[in-house]
Design a protein around this motif. Structure first.
Motif, mmCIF file in Angstrom:
data_model
loop_
_atom_site.group_PDB
_atom_site.id
_atom_site.type_symbol
_atom_site.label_atom_id
_atom_site.label_comp_id
_atom_site.label_asym_id
_atom_site.label_seq_id
_atom_site.Cartn_x
_atom_site.Cartn_y
_atom_site.Cartn_z
ATOM 1 N N GLN A 148 2.258 1.700 -3.409
ATOM 2 C CA GLN A 148 1.234 2.151 -4.374
ATOM 3 C C GLN A 148 0.950 3.645 -4.246
ATOM 4 O O GLN A 148 0.548 4.285 -5.212
ATOM 5 C CB GLN A 148 -0.082 1.395 -4.133
ATOM 6 C CG GLN A 148 -0.011 -0.091 -4.481
ATOM 7 C CD GLN A 148 0.014 -0.333 -5.968
ATOM 8 O OE1 GLN A 148 -0.717 0.305 -6.693
ATOM 9 N NE2 GLN A 148 0.889 -1.215 -6.434
ATOM 10 N N SER A 149 1.180 4.198 -3.040
ATOM 11 C CA SER A 149 0.834 5.611 -2.842
ATOM 12 C C SER A 149 1.944 6.551 -3.352
ATOM 13 O O SER A 149 1.760 7.759 -3.404
ATOM 14 C CB SER A 149 0.577 5.879 -1.359
ATOM 15 O OG SER A 149 1.796 5.704 -0.663
ATOM 16 N N THR B 55 0.838 -1.208 0.000
ATOM 17 C CA THR B 55 0.000 0.000 0.000
ATOM 18 C C THR B 55 0.868 1.252 0.000
ATOM 19 O O THR B 55 0.594 2.206 -0.732
ATOM 20 C CB THR B 55 -0.901 0.022 1.270
ATOM 21 O OG1 THR B 55 -1.177 -1.316 1.639
ATOM 22 C CG2 THR B 55 -2.157 0.808 1.038
#
Ligand code: HEM
Length: 441
Positions: free
Chosen positions: A7-8, A4
């Motif tokens: 992905q950011s 995550t």
């Protein structure tokens, strides 16, 4: 970093360029200007679109180390090459990954290193003597073309053994057509496209190589690189199949002669235009005596620095590509799976914090007191890390023998009215191929 969090992260800055072509034109015209212009805008990491692929360019020695060394498991070499190359070459060493790559490389290495190299001296020396005599008789020639014939003759003789004159000429012609299609998209088999012609040439080269492999297997012909590859086996005692040998021969013949041709052409150019560079190289040769011996080849530090400086300022390949197979973070950016990354030799080789007056051809920068080029991954004309050029030692030996003989016997004078600006792709060369007048020394 968690998935995550990764992905950011943002993608590196940059531009996609034109539809389909992306920024391929700018890159192919001048890879150094391409990298300089964009690094001035974006820094040492940015995105672009080259040869049909979204690409992230990572610049500098740390990026080279990351791609070629410490983090090579994040990348595929095979997927990084264009379809034109993978479809023509098949499964040769530079197009393999993982365990298969390690197996092939371990089996190829002995034929291009150590004791095997000593066996190649006589053939390399004989070939350069024969070619140099013809060049002198011709009086004027285009160096790139002349070196191409010489390097190809050396490569085919050493790899495949002697061929009849017509077969050797046919092999050269087919191979020339074959290599012209490697970097010429689209990969459509149309007879008028370079790729279509290359495909046809490959269809004729492969049976020729298959026959030569068969002859080697039947007669156990000793002394060629092919015979060593046939004798090689992996940890399980398995040797190369005929199909594997053919793909490997195609890669070795291609990689083994175009690059040397390019580098030697630039060496002749630099020596011919600057007597201050040529003087010490000539003096070193004269001090070694009349007949070149295998021991001499290891005692040419001045020539060696000239070759390294040519590798720095005129690297035959401007850089290299890899495909990302595992997403990662670099410099705060997300590098996604499926994209290509590119390292740039031309850029690294001209970074002012690594090289004093980077635009000047100055071989002595490698000697004391300057001692430049010692930082890992700052000179990467032969790549680096576990996939460093497998022909490096072979190439260095060949280039020393060729240049030593030429320096001892010939003088090259640059002819007027020609362009020296480099054509970068597929192999760097002066635009007009370097036309020279040849005289006896
Ligand atoms: C001046 C001469 C040469 C130059 C500048 C050169 C340059 C390079 C470079 C830059 C790479 C690495 C590409 C990458 O990883 O991105 C490479 C790999 C390779 N070179 Fe050379 N090369 C030369 C001569 C040769 C010769 C003489 C041979 C064979 C006899 C050869 C065979 C190969 C092969 C098979 C690879 C792939 C190695 C692997 O992936 O494990 N090269 N070369």
């Amino acid at each position: 970093m968690t998935v995550t969090a990764l992905q950011s992260l943002p993608l590196p800055p940059g531009s996609r360029g034109f539809p389909i072509l992306g920024e391929t034109g700018d890159w192919a015209r001048d890879p150094l200007k391409f990298a300089h212009d964009r690094s001035a805008r974006y820094g040492h990491i940015w995105r672009t679109h080259l040869m049909g692929r979204p690409t992230i360019v990572m610049l500098g020695p740390e990026a080279n180390r990351f791609i070629l060394g410490t983090h090579m498991h994040l990348f595929s070499s095979r997927l990084g090459w264009s379809k034109t190359i993978t479809s023509l070459i098949g499964d040769g060493l530079s197009l393999l990954d993982g365990a298969t790559h390690r197996r092939h490389r371990a089996m190829i290495m002995p034929a291009l290193h150590g004791a095997a190299l000593g066996q190649y001296f006589d053939e390399m020396y004989a070939q350069v003597r024969a070619h140099a005599a013809r060049w002198l008789a011709a009086g004027e020639l285009t160096m790139f073309r002349a070196f191409k014939h010489l390097s190809f003759d050396i490569a085919t003789r050493l790899m495949l053994g002697p061929q009849s004159q017509p077969e050797a000429a046919e092999c050269f012609r087919l191979f020339h057509t074959f290599t012209r299609g490697l970097f010429a998209p689209p990969a459509w088999k149309l007879p008028w496209l370079p790729y279509g012609k290359a495909w046809e040439a490959g269809q004729r080269l492969r049976p020729m190589l298959r026959r030569i492999v068969g002859e080697h297997r039947r007669t156990a012909l000793p002394g060629t690189i092919l015979s060593m590859l046939i004798a090689a086996h992996d940890e399980d005692g398995q040797g190369f199949s005929d199909d594997e040998l053919i793909d490997e021969l195609l890669v070795l013949l291609w990689a083994g002669h175009d690059t040397i041709t390019s580098l030697l052409t630039w060496v002749v150019y630099e020596l011919a235009r600057d007597p201050a560079i040529a003087g010490p190289v000539l003096a070193e040769q004269h001090a070694l005596g009349d007949t070149l011996t295998p021991a001499d080849v290891r005692r040419m530090p001045v020539l060696d620095r000239v070759l390294r400086e040519a590798e720095r300022l005129h690297p035959p390949a401007p850089g290299g590509f890899r495909a990302v197979i595992e997403e990662f973070e670099y410099s705060g950016y997300r590098i996604p799976v499926g994209w290509n990354v590119m390292y740039s030799s031309v850029f690294t080789h001209t970074m002012p914090d690594l090289w004093n007056e980077p635009g000047r051809f100055n071989p002595e920068r490698f000697a004391a007191p300057q001692n430049e080029g010692r930082q890992p991954f700052c000179l990467v004309g032969f790549g680096g890390g576990p996939r460093v050029c497998v022909g490096l030692a072979f190439a260095q030996m060949q280039m020393r023998i060729v240049m030593a003989h030429l320096l001892r016997t010939l003088r090259f004078e640059l002819l007027p009215n020609q362009r020296f600006d480099p054509v970068a792709v597929p192999t760097r060369m002066p635009r007009d191929g370097l036309r020279v007048r040849v005289r006896p020394a």
